[in-house]
Design an enzyme around this catalytic site. Structure first.
Site, mmCIF file in Angstrom:
data_model
loop_
_atom_site.group_PDB
_atom_site.id
_atom_site.type_symbol
_atom_site.label_atom_id
_atom_site.label_comp_id
_atom_site.label_asym_id
_atom_site.label_seq_id
_atom_site.Cartn_x
_atom_site.Cartn_y
_atom_site.Cartn_z
ATOM 1 N N ARG A 1 5.788 -0.086 0.827
ATOM 2 C CA ARG A 1 5.592 1.097 0.005
ATOM 3 C C ARG A 1 5.661 2.335 0.901
ATOM 4 N NH1 ARG A 1 1.438 -2.576 -1.575
ATOM 5 N NH2 ARG A 1 1.592 -3.248 -3.765
ATOM 6 N N LYS B 1 -1.968 -1.229 -0.850
ATOM 7 C CA LYS B 1 -2.592 -0.860 -2.120
ATOM 8 C C LYS B 1 -3.847 -1.695 -2.357
ATOM 9 C CE LYS B 1 -1.263 -0.252 -6.978
ATOM 10 N NZ LYS B 1 -0.155 -0.433 -7.957
#
Length: 284
Positions: free
Chosen positions: A144, A170
């Site tokens: 990401r 995350k």
């Protein structure tokens, strides 16, 4: 009547929202705070006075301005806030439980780049090694954008003929990703000439790079390479997942590499480019 036990000292909506945001990642906090602030501005009343009618009016307003996927995400954020308020005893009724996020068409397939497009983006879209390595890590390892900008040199370790990198992702979850030898060589070459401080990717002032800068860089790279300008950092992650499965990667291994909490999320990629279908049995 059951007395609700309070587990928070929050005495105002503002205090409750700060506590709710407290356990979330920096990226999530920014996104959630924006949604909640606009929600509060629209509703213009305390959370304890919000009714189902208010939520439905707010949702209709969202549908007039955003795609259904965006609307669904915003609805889920507000539902999360109300659930937290009830669990902590700040509110007694979860009005958010009465509203459902709208179902949108799954457009994941539209966000997968061809291998040739990925190569063109990396070869022709960027003009320096820093940006090229950022794209390579996003695509090659499925990272990401927040994970890439947070990388430090201490996160990298040699592993066989290649390497591995520890990623803080995350949900505040840590995972280790294998770096193939061809990409490891690029990482070490970049380190040789560009290592300045603990962060791998830095700004001109030697601070950790802002993820907004990366998003802007990718849009610019798409224009230069003649690739769909809707493409984003997450498109490279989607492409990594789809291309890995097509090349024979195990679903569980992909789930682990991407850091998905549930294999159900990873399974979405199985439906992008199926090998067979009922249409193959039709002869006209």
């Amino acid at each position: 009547m059951t007395i609700q036990n309070k587990v928070t000292n929050a005495s105002s909506d503002r205090e409750l929202i700060l506590i709710w945001l407290g356990g979330k990642s920096e990226t999530t906090q920014i996104s959630y705070r924006s949604t909640v602030e606009k929600f509060i501005e629209f509703i213009d009343k305390p959370l304890s006075e919000v009714k189902l009618d208010d939520l439905q009016l707010w949702e209709r307003g969202l549908k007039a301005r955003f795609k259904l996927t965006t609307v669904a995400n915003k609805v889920l954020v507000i539902k999360s806030l109300f659930s937290f308020a009830v669990k902590t005893g700040y509110l007694t009724l979860n009005v958010g439980s009465f509203i459902k996020p709208p179902k949108a068409k799954d457009d994941l397939a539209e966000k997968i780049l061809d291998v040739s497009d990925v190569r063109g983006l990396i070869k022709y879209g960027v003009k320096n090694e820093r940006d090229r390595l950022i794209l390579l890590l996003m695509y090659g390892c499925g990272l990401r954008v927040s994970e890439v900008v947070g990388l430090t040199w201490n996160d990298f370790k040699k592993h066989g003929s290649g390497g591995k990198v520890t990623v803080f992702g995350k949900g505040s979850k840590t995972r280790v990703i294998i770096i193939p030898d061809w990409l490891w060589a690029r990482v070490k070459e970049f380190e040789k000439y560009h290592r300045v401080n603990q962060y791998v990717f830095i700004s001109r002032h030697h601070n950790k790079m802002n993820r907004v800068v990366v998003h802007t860089m990718i849009k610019r790279a798409c224009r230069r390479a003649g690739i769909d300008e809707r493409a984003s950092a997450h498109w490279l992650r989607h492409s990594h997942a789809s291309h890995s499965l097509e090349a024979g990667c195990n679903l569980r291994l992909l789930q682990q590499s991407l850091g998905h909490a549930s294999v159900t999320t990873t399974e979405r990629y199985l439906h992008i480019s199926p090998d067979s279908g009922s249409s193959q049995f039709i002869d006209f």
